[in-house]
Design a protein around this motif. Structure first.
Motif, PDB file in Angstrom:
ATOM      1  N   HIS A  87      15.389  31.828 -26.542  1.00 18.48           N
ATOM      2  CA  HIS A  87      15.697  31.833 -25.104  1.00 18.48           C
ATOM      3  C   HIS A  87      17.088  31.265 -24.846  1.00 18.48           C
ATOM      4  O   HIS A  87      17.525  30.312 -25.494  1.00 18.48           O
ATOM      5  CB  HIS A  87      14.606  31.148 -24.279  1.00 18.48           C
ATOM      6  CG  HIS A  87      14.545  29.656 -24.356  1.00 18.48           C
ATOM      7  ND1 HIS A  87      15.326  28.840 -23.569  1.00 18.48           N
ATOM      8  CD2 HIS A  87      13.764  28.824 -25.098  1.00 18.48           C
ATOM      9  CE1 HIS A  87      15.015  27.564 -23.832  1.00 18.48           C
ATOM     10  NE2 HIS A  87      14.092  27.529 -24.757  1.00 18.48           N
ATOM     11  N   GLU A 123      12.802  31.271 -20.056  1.00 27.44           N
ATOM     12  CA  GLU A 123      11.714  30.663 -20.830  1.00 27.44           C
ATOM     13  C   GLU A 123      11.266  29.363 -20.189  1.00 27.44           C
ATOM     14  O   GLU A 123      10.076  29.056 -20.121  1.00 27.44           O
ATOM     15  CB  GLU A 123      12.184  30.408 -22.276  1.00 27.44           C
ATOM     16  CG  GLU A 123      11.063  29.994 -23.229  1.00 27.44           C
ATOM     17  CD  GLU A 123      10.798  28.496 -23.286  1.00 27.44           C
ATOM     18  OE1 GLU A 123       9.811  28.084 -23.906  1.00 27.44           O
ATOM     19  OE2 GLU A 123      11.586  27.707 -22.701  1.00 27.44           O
ATOM     20  N   GLU A 124      12.244  28.608 -19.702  1.00 30.50           N
ATOM     21  CA  GLU A 124      11.954  27.254 -19.207  1.00 30.50           C
ATOM     22  C   GLU A 124      11.096  27.243 -17.949  1.00 30.50           C
ATOM     23  O   GLU A 124      10.546  26.218 -17.581  1.00 30.50           O
ATOM     24  CB  GLU A 124      13.271  26.495 -18.946  1.00 30.50           C
ATOM     25  CG  GLU A 124      14.105  26.224 -20.193  1.00 30.50           C
ATOM     26  CD  GLU A 124      13.447  25.214 -21.135  1.00 30.50           C
ATOM     27  OE1 GLU A 124      12.372  24.706 -20.822  1.00 30.50           O
ATOM     28  OE2 GLU A 124      14.034  24.952 -22.200  1.00 30.50           O
ATOM     29  N   ASP A 131      18.356  22.572 -26.197  1.00 32.28           N
ATOM     30  CA  ASP A 131      17.209  23.456 -25.984  1.00 32.28           C
ATOM     31  C   ASP A 131      17.663  24.559 -25.030  1.00 32.28           C
ATOM     32  O   ASP A 131      17.776  24.328 -23.842  1.00 32.28           O
ATOM     33  CB  ASP A 131      16.046  22.643 -25.403  1.00 32.28           C
ATOM     34  CG  ASP A 131      14.822  23.496 -25.115  1.00 32.28           C
ATOM     35  OD1 ASP A 131      14.811  24.681 -25.485  1.00 32.28           O
ATOM     36  OD2 ASP A 131      13.869  22.968 -24.503  1.00 32.28           O
ATOM     37  N   ASN A 132      18.025  25.722 -25.419  1.00 36.29           N
ATOM     38  CA  ASN A 132      17.768  26.249 -26.728  1.00 36.29           C
ATOM     39  C   ASN A 132      19.031  26.853 -27.325  1.00 36.29           C
ATOM     40  O   ASN A 132      18.987  27.842 -28.044  1.00 36.29           O
ATOM     41  CB  ASN A 132      16.653  27.299 -26.648  1.00 36.29           C
ATOM     42  CG  ASN A 132      16.272  27.858 -27.993  1.00 36.29           C
ATOM     43  OD1 ASN A 132      16.283  27.162 -28.989  1.00 36.29           O
ATOM     44  ND2 ASN A 132      16.004  29.143 -28.044  1.00 36.29           N
ATOM     45  N   ASP A 186      13.002  28.321 -31.378  1.00 36.74           N
ATOM     46  CA  ASP A 186      13.187  27.374 -30.275  1.00 36.74           C
ATOM     47  C   ASP A 186      13.227  25.947 -30.816  1.00 36.74           C
ATOM     48  O   ASP A 186      12.763  25.682 -31.926  1.00 36.74           O
ATOM     49  CB  ASP A 186      12.013  27.519 -29.289  1.00 36.74           C
ATOM     50  CG  ASP A 186      12.363  27.064 -27.876  1.00 36.74           C
ATOM     51  OD1 ASP A 186      13.360  26.342 -27.701  1.00 36.74           O
ATOM     52  OD2 ASP A 186      11.618  27.435 -26.949  1.00 36.74           O
ATOM     53  N   THR A 187      13.733  25.043 -30.015  1.00 38.03           N
ATOM     54  CA  THR A 187      13.699  23.642 -30.403  1.00 38.03           C
ATOM     55  C   THR A 187      12.314  23.059 -30.085  1.00 38.03           C
ATOM     56  O   THR A 187      11.568  23.632 -29.297  1.00 38.03           O
ATOM     57  CB  THR A 187      14.778  22.821 -29.654  1.00 38.03           C
ATOM     58  OG1 THR A 187      14.545  22.917 -28.254  1.00 38.03           O
ATOM     59  CG2 THR A 187      16.172  23.334 -29.970  1.00 38.03           C
TER      60      THR A 187
HETATM   61 ZN   LIG Z   1      13.098  25.725 -25.473  1.00 38.06          ZN
END
Ligand SMILES: [Zn+2]
Length: 362
Positions: free
Chosen positions: A70, A216-217, A184-185, A239-240
């Motif tokens: 993302h 995504e968030e 992130d990210n 992703d993180t």
């Molecule tokens: Zn993320």
């Protein structure tokens, strides 16, 4: 520092410097295009803005693979403006307010011009005693850009809905740890960028779609739409994830420097055990540091990717990070390089036969 680490550092640095809160990811898109496009790579977009890169010459056989990172980051938009010109905020994604208070804010007006400000607070000298031990909430947050009135903010085209981004400089700690805003990210985007560049001129035995997903968030929305377009057989979310290796942190197995972390479970997905085994043995074969872990909360794009087509073999490859969703996140370059190595080796090996034999349900 070894070349592959310094190269990864430069990529992360480049992406962390970009402001791209959910729904406003276009500056990340432009950087990705600049970095990965060549005569062999083309792209499409979906209707929500996710960008889908692939090789122009696609094999007719082999599984269809989606690798998604993302592009968006957490931040705020202006909720309203006080009579004294201070900006009250609505949150985009999850931010613990006390991590931003006192730091620099970057506000974009409706013409795309940048204004710098401060995530404001009441100085301790004049703060009521009972408030000193209380955690500030979203309703306490505001940004001060030096506007003297609401009118002055509006004259500068700062309006309801204007973007407010976190800021933090990118730097290196102890020659291994990269620190930056939007880790992130953008760490995931940097790894995706690295993988595309490593394989873009290689003849692969599967159709691979490298996707920068949006939103995504705020609920893995870009994964939901892009997977409908791609209809993959295998999906990897990159992703993180939160590391558990800092002072007073609750115990957990994810740590910096241990390699790429293969997520087994989170709130939205039970990852595909056959795909996990396949990746673990591939990592062993190539001496790539990886380990399995169970997330203690959250979810990734994998939660949506798994529902594409008629069900997708899905995994999240995680990059452990300290201080998520704050102005400065920390990742290990070793983990990022391990993730890139693992995905590269996977793409070089996977073909129809391997998919049918080891991953597909029979
Ligand atoms: Zn993320």
């Amino acid at each position: 520092m070894e070349n592959k680490f310094s190269q990864m550092y430069e990529k992360v640095k480049k992406y962390c410097a970009i402001d791209g809160i959910s729904r406003h990811e276009e500056m990340v898109v432009e950087e990705m295009k600049k970095s990965v496009l060549n005569d062999n790579i083309e792209y499409t977009r979906d209707g929500m803005g996710s960008i889908i890169f692939s090789q122009k010459h696609k094999p007719t056989e082999g599984p269809i693979i989606q690798i998604a990172a993302h592009m968006d980051e957490v931040g705020f938009i202006v909720q309203d403006i006080t009579e004294k010109g201070q900006l009250r905020l609505s949150m985009i994604g999850g931010i613990w307010p006390l991590t931003v208070i006192g730091s620099k804010a970057v506000v974009y007006n409706e013409k795309g011009e940048k204004f710098f400000g401060v995530f404001g607070h009441t100085s301790i000298h004049i703060l009521e005693l009972e408030k000193r031990n209380k955690v500030p909430e979203l309703k306490d947050l505001y940004v001060d850009c030096g506007f003297k009135s609401k009118q002055e903010a509006e004259d500068n085209f700062v309006e309801v809905g204007s973007k407010v981004c976190l800021s933090g400089e990118t730097f290196l700690m102890n020659d291994e740890f990269v620190v930056g805003k939007a880790m992130d990210n953008r760490a995931g985007v940097a790894v995706l960028d690295e993988v595309i560049n490593r394989v873009k001129n290689v003849k692969l035995n599967s159709q691979v779609y490298f996707v920068g997903t949006v939103q995504e968030e705020v609920g893995t929305r870009g994964a939901k739409t892009s997977v409908q377009q791609i209809k993959p057989n295998i999906a990897i979310a990159l992703d993180t994830c939160a590391s558990h290796d800092t002072y007073q942190c609750i115990s957990g197995t994810q740590e910096l420097s241990k390699g790429a972390a293969l997520r087994i479970k989170d709130m939205g997905t039970l990852m595909d055990p056959k795909l996990i085994n396949y990746l673990v043995s591939l990592a062993k074969e190539h001496n790539i540091p990886v380990y399995k872990y169970v997330a203690q909360g959250g979810g990734t794009d994998a939660a949506e990717l798994q529902y594409g087509n008629d069900g997708v073999a899905t995994i999240t490859i995680s990059l452990p990070q300290r201080y998520l969703h704050s102005p400065l996140g920390v990742c290990s370059l070793k983990d990022l390089v391990a993730a890139a190595d693992l995905i590269e080796k996977f793409l070089l090996k996977i073909n129809q036969e391997e998919f049918d034999k080891y991953i597909k349900y029979s």
